[in-house]
Design a protein around this motif. Structure first.
Motif, short mmCIF file in Angstrom:
data_model
loop_
_atom_site.label_atom_id
_atom_site.label_comp_id
_atom_site.label_asym_id
_atom_site.label_seq_id
_atom_site.Cartn_x
_atom_site.Cartn_y
_atom_site.Cartn_z
N ILE A 69 39.11 45.12 43.94
CA ILE A 69 37.70 45.42 43.68
C ILE A 69 36.94 46.01 44.91
O ILE A 69 36.39 47.08 44.98
N TRP A 126 34.55 46.44 36.20
CA TRP A 126 35.26 45.41 36.07
C TRP A 126 35.04 44.27 35.23
O TRP A 126 33.90 43.57 35.11
N PHE A 153 32.19 40.79 39.28
CA PHE A 153 32.40 41.57 38.23
C PHE A 153 31.12 41.86 37.54
O PHE A 153 30.22 41.07 37.69
#
Ligand code: PLP
Length: 230
Positions: free
Chosen positions: A70, A80, A98
């Motif tokens: 990421i 994500w 996320f």
């Protein structure tokens, strides 16, 4: 580009075509079905290729592996999703890296994720529902769904989007459909109680068609995009 890169591009096109044709077969609009690429164990280079082919939703299962991907990809417009089992000591990392968590099945994780999310836009969550209790541990039982949804609604930094399910592997199409129908019923029950939900996350490489037949709004595909995991 390498052969692997070409394969990923071809695979995404093929999976997208399969989603369209299966949706058509069951009188659904393919626009109502999002494709999430499950990229666990695959390298950053594979994700970049998929991204260049137009893929925007990626799912990861292991927190530390995910963050290593990421971070360097942060300039890309990727959504994500955390789709793996949640451990209490990873909730801070999950909440900060996320934008979605699909595998929520414990109240204490929900509370911690909400705490660690303060100051950021709400974290989108799906409740993982387990419709095959004897075979797997993850996910809550359908009869616990209502109470759990209610407890999530009171948390300020979580936004309940729907449910996610992983039925046990099954090769018979009709039995795959029966499992997904159970998840769809649980989802519709929650909606009928007034929750405004838009995500019924179900269907993987081996059972995507049956999930589409039963109303999935998000399929999570790994193998059919990236190839076999080692
Ligand atoms: C790995 C994984 C997938 C993708 O599985 P494939 O069979 O490779 O398509 C989907 N959902 C979850 C939760 C996963 O862990």
């Amino acid at each position: 580009m390498t052969t692997v890169d070409h394969n990923i591009i071809d695979n995404i096109r093929r999976v997208s075509r399969q989603i369209r044709s299966t949706a058509h077969k069951y009188q659904r609009s393919a626009d109502d079905i999002r494709l999430l690429a499950a990229s666990k164990t695959f390298p950053i280079s594979a994700i970049r290729v998929a991204y260049a082919a137009g893929q925007r939703l990626f799912g990861e299962n292991y927190v530390d592996e995910a963050i290593e991907k990421i971070r360097p990809l942060s300039e890309l417009d990727i959504e994500w999703h955390y789709i793996g089992p949640i451990q209490s000591n990873k909730t801070r990392k999950i909440a900060s890296h996320f934008t979605w968590v699909q595998s929520l099945d414990q109240g204490r994780h929900a509370r911690r994720l909400s705490e660690h999310r303060s100051g950021l836009p709400p974290l989108n969550v799906c409740i993982q529902v387990n419709i095959s209790a004897e075979a797997t541990k993850s996910g809550i039982a359908p009869h616990e769904l209502e109470g759990f949804a209610e407890s999530i609604s009171s948390l300020p930094n979580l936004k309940l989007r729907g449910i996610m399910g992983i039925p046990v592997k099954e090769s018979c199409f009709e039995r795959q459909r029966q499992a997904f129908a159970k998840l769809a019923r649980a989802y519709n029950r929650l909606k009928n109680q007034g929750y405004s939900l838009d995500t019924l996350s179900m269907g993987m490489t081996g059972d995507m068609q049956a999930a589409i037949a039963e109303g999935t709004t998000m399929v999570r595909i790994g193998t059919a995009i990236f190839g076999q995991r080692q």
